[in-house]
Design an enzyme around this catalytic site. Structure first.
Site, PDB file in Angstrom:
ATOM      1  N   SER A 141       0.856  -1.185   0.000  1.00  0.00           N
ATOM      2  CA  SER A 141       0.000   0.000   0.000  1.00  0.00           C
ATOM      3  C   SER A 141       0.891   1.234   0.000  1.00  0.00           C
ATOM      4  O   SER A 141       2.042   1.191   0.463  1.00  0.00           O
ATOM      5  CB  SER A 141      -0.883   0.010   1.252  1.00  0.00           C
ATOM      6  OG  SER A 141      -1.539   1.257   1.413  1.00  0.00           O
ATOM      7  N   TYR A 154      -1.059  -0.902  10.520  1.00  0.00           N
ATOM      8  CA  TYR A 154      -1.355  -1.117   9.111  1.00  0.00           C
ATOM      9  C   TYR A 154      -0.211  -0.604   8.254  1.00  0.00           C
ATOM     10  O   TYR A 154       0.263  -1.306   7.342  1.00  0.00           O
ATOM     11  CB  TYR A 154      -2.657  -0.415   8.731  1.00  0.00           C
ATOM     12  CG  TYR A 154      -3.009  -0.585   7.276  1.00  0.00           C
ATOM     13  CD1 TYR A 154      -3.510  -1.791   6.789  1.00  0.00           C
ATOM     14  CD2 TYR A 154      -2.842   0.460   6.364  1.00  0.00           C
ATOM     15  CE1 TYR A 154      -3.830  -1.959   5.452  1.00  0.00           C
ATOM     16  CE2 TYR A 154      -3.165   0.305   5.026  1.00  0.00           C
ATOM     17  CZ  TYR A 154      -3.651  -0.912   4.579  1.00  0.00           C
ATOM     18  OH  TYR A 154      -3.959  -1.067   3.246  1.00  0.00           O
TER      19      TYR A 154
END
Length: 257
Positions: A141, A154
């Site tokens: 990501s 995350y």
């Protein structure tokens, strides 16, 4: 690998994984899909079969090392895998909390986003090395470029995936394997649907899947998009923390998932 015919995708029951399955679906293509929801997974399977692809599904928890290895090896025996996309992941943040994320949340994020990727790609690497060809795609990501207070675990988990893929690309090159790291920005999926803050340049999952497919066909080492967000994240991680931290502390925080 411009036209892989046997493809394994984790996290394929919804979101980006489902969009990738549909993007690759075509006559002559065999898809092996896993996810956590049997009903949603079967819905995706029906769609890709309607597009002409053969499809086999399995409800597998990517955190289960033994189960994932058995599934990947069984798929490869059924049809040697051309492309493995380690896509399964979860997201969580610190919204509503004054301090750090709870330990169980951090461990759950790492178990899925890091261990889940390892559980998927390690048996695939063994099989592909034996044949001398194959392609791996690790879904990271843009959040992995720089840790933010709103979602530290995350960001860290995606940074680990990003760096792992970058290293594997070099170490496996001589074995005939291609490795790409996928770093999307905001993609419209069930994971982002829960966000109650503005998401700049958010795109639909089917568009993201098309970008990813083109990048993999060209053997790009890093597939980052959209480019303005990628450039902004690159700049944030390059600037001194003393300049960036005050800005990041004011950003909205993601919920617990």
């Amino acid at each position: 690998m411009a036209h892989p015919s046997t493809i394994l995708i984790t996290g394929a029951s919804s979101g980006l994984g489902a969009a990738l399955a549909q993007e690759y679906a075509a006559p002559g293509v065999r898809l092996f899909l896993s996810g956590r929801s049997a009903d949603r997974l079967e819905a995706v399977a029906r769609h890709v079969r309607a597009l002409g692809a053969a499809c086999e599904t399995a409800v597998v928890d990517v955190c289960d090392t033994t189960a994932v290895r058995a599934w990947v090896e069984a798929c490869d025996r059924a049809a040697p895998l051309d492309l493995v996309i380690a896509n399964a992941g979860i997201s969580a943040g610190t919204a509503g909390r004054d301090g750090a994320e709870p330990a169980e949340q951090v461990r759950a994020v790492f178990a899925t986003n890091v261990d889940g990727v390892l559980n998927t790609i390690l048996p695939a690497i063994e099989a592909m090395e034996a044949r001398g060809h194959g392609q791996l795609a690790l879904v990271a990501s843009l959040a992995g470029y720089r840790g933010v207070p709103g979602a530290p675990s995350y960001c860290a988990s995606k940074a680990a995936v990003k760096v792992l893929g970058e290293g594997l690309r070099g170490s496996l090159h001589g074995k005939g394997l291609r490795v790409s790291v996928i770093c999307p920005g905001y993609v419209r999926t069930p994971m982002t649907d829960v966000n109650d803050f503005p998401m700049p340049l958010i795109m639909d999952a089917d568009r993201a899947a098309r970008i990813i497919r083109r990048g993999l066909a060209r053997n790009r080492g890093r597939i980052s998009f959209p480019w303005p967000m990628a450039a902004a994240m690159w700049l944030l991680q390059a600037l001194p923390p003393a300049w960036v931290d005050p800005l990041l502390r004011r950003l909205p925080r993601k919920g617990a998932g």
